[in-house]
Every structure is written in C-alpha cells, then in structure tokens.
Motif scaffolding. Structure first.
Motif, PDB file in Angstrom:
ATOM      1  N   ASN A   1       0.753  -1.248  -0.043  1.00  0.00           N
ATOM      2  CA  ASN A   1       0.011  -0.173   0.025  1.00  0.00           C
ATOM      3  C   ASN A   1       0.829   1.423   0.135  1.00  0.00           C
ATOM      4  OD1 ASN A   1      -2.350  -1.235  -0.292  1.00  0.00           O
ATOM      5  ND2 ASN A   1      -2.622  -1.569   2.028  1.00  0.00           N
ATOM      6  N   TYR A   2       1.788   1.066   0.907  1.00  0.00           N
ATOM      7  CA  TYR A   2       2.688   2.381   0.850  1.00  0.00           C
ATOM      8  C   TYR A   2       3.602   2.729  -0.568  1.00  0.00           C
ATOM      9  CZ  TYR A   2       7.196   4.952   1.359  1.00  0.00           C
ATOM     10  OH  TYR A   2       8.091   5.965   1.230  1.00  0.00           O
ATOM     11  N   THR A   3       3.915   1.423  -1.228  1.00  0.00           N
ATOM     12  CA  THR A   3       4.642   1.583  -2.435  1.00  0.00           C
ATOM     13  C   THR A   3       3.497   2.250  -3.438  1.00  0.00           C
ATOM     14  OG1 THR A   3       5.678  -0.311  -2.064  1.00  0.00           O
ATOM     15  CG2 THR A   3       5.639   0.475  -4.193  1.00  0.00           C
ATOM     16  N   VAL A   4       2.498   1.795  -3.519  1.00  0.00           N
ATOM     17  CA  VAL A   4       1.465   2.279  -4.693  1.00  0.00           C
ATOM     18  C   VAL A   4       0.929   3.759  -4.342  1.00  0.00           C
ATOM     19  CG1 VAL A   4      -0.850   2.340  -5.410  1.00  0.00           C
ATOM     20  CG2 VAL A   4       0.348   0.007  -5.028  1.00  0.00           C
ATOM     21  N   ALA A   5       0.824   4.277  -2.969  1.00  0.00           N
ATOM     22  CA  ALA A   5       0.759   5.385  -2.618  1.00  0.00           C
ATOM     23  C   ALA A   5       1.887   6.503  -2.952  1.00  0.00           C
ATOM     24  CB  ALA A   5       0.240   5.614  -1.122  1.00  0.00           C
ATOM     25  N   PHE A   6       2.945   5.999  -2.529  1.00  0.00           N
ATOM     26  CA  PHE A   6       4.248   6.737  -2.855  1.00  0.00           C
ATOM     27  C   PHE A   6       4.509   7.013  -4.440  1.00  0.00           C
ATOM     28  CE2 PHE A   6       8.819   7.407  -4.139  1.00  0.00           C
ATOM     29  CZ  PHE A   6       9.145   8.264  -3.176  1.00  0.00           C
ATOM     30  N   LEU A   7       4.276   6.062  -5.212  1.00  0.00           N
ATOM     31  CA  LEU A   7       4.536   5.954  -6.590  1.00  0.00           C
ATOM     32  C   LEU A   7       3.364   7.123  -7.369  1.00  0.00           C
ATOM     33  CD1 LEU A   7       6.471   4.618  -8.503  1.00  0.00           C
ATOM     34  CD2 LEU A   7       4.562   2.999  -9.109  1.00  0.00           C
TER      35      LEU A   7
END
Ligand SMILES: [Fe+2]
Ligand SMILES: [Fe+2]
Length: 139
Positions: free
Chosen positions: A42-48
């Motif tokens: 979730n963090y990765t998708v949001a960060f991206l």
C-alpha cells in the motif's frame, strides 16, 4: 544508496528524484525477497502516485521554461504512465504477489526506457540551456 552513474542526466534535482525511484525499487526488491512485500504494498502504490505527479510536473515546468522541442512527446509518455498506474490501482486494490511483480516490472521498464531515454535527452537540453544562460551572464 543514490543513483548509478549511467542513469544520471547531470541535472541535480532530476538525478535526485530519479534516485528516489531507484531506491523505492531496491526496497521493493528486498521486501519481495524477504517476504515482507505484503506490508509494503500500500505504501509503495501511494508513494508512486504521489511521486509521479510531483516529478512529472517539475520536468514539464522545465520543458516550458527552456522551450524544450520534444515537449509534446515527452508529456505524452508521462500521461500514458499515469494512466497505466491508475489502471493498475483499479485492478489491484489489495496486495498479491502478482500485483507486486507487475508493479516492479512497470518501474523497471520505466527506468530503462524513459529515464535512460527521454529524460536523458531532456536533461541534456536543460544542462545546455543553463550553461548558455551562465555564459550570457558572464559576458
Ligand atoms: Fe524523470
Ligand atoms: Fe520524464
């Protein structure tokens, strides 16, 4: 970590931000290998999503400032990537190994195709324009 020399455009802010993407990719790879990618998803998708909006906008501002001739084509690449990312988020609302692998493939392809291609060309244009500006100031 920082960005390997071969990816660098020479423009400080551009190399810094590309380095952030590279770091994210390296962390994803480590998480995938250590089986902690579930919690990172979730963090990765949001960060991206945040990253592309911010980073593309800045590159596009510089294309305007320095009248970049390939502006349209470069912006189109950005828009296509944003669309792909949106489609990805719609199709993968929660973690799966497949989703994580797809996301890593997308980032890897982006680094190899866009950063090594279009972004390097843009970087060279910015460097040349800024050099010319400083030479004007000196005379
Ligand atoms: Fe870029
Ligand atoms: Fe770009």
């Amino acid at each position: 970590m920082g960005l390997d020399k071969k990816y660098k455009t020479g423009v400080v802010w551009q190399d810094f931000q590309h380095g952030e993407l590279m770091d994210l990719f390296i962390r994803m790879k480590a998480a995938r290998e250590g089986n902690t990618d579930n919690e990172k998803f979730n963090y990765t998708v949001a960060f991206l999503s945040m990253y592309v909006n911010h980073h593309f906008k800045l590159e596009e501002e510089y294309m305007d400032i320095y009248a970049y001739p390939d502006r349209e084509a470069h912006m189109k690449e950005h828009q296509t990537y944003i669309k792909k990312l949106k489609a990805f988020r719609t199709n993968h609302k929660t973690y799966s190994e497949t989703a994580m692998d797809q996301l890593m493939d997308k980032i890897r392809a982006w680094i190899l195709n866009h950063i090594m291609g279009d972004d390097k060309k843009l970087g060279a244009h910015i460097m040349a324009a800024e050099k010319a500006m400083h030479e004007d100031e000196a005379t």
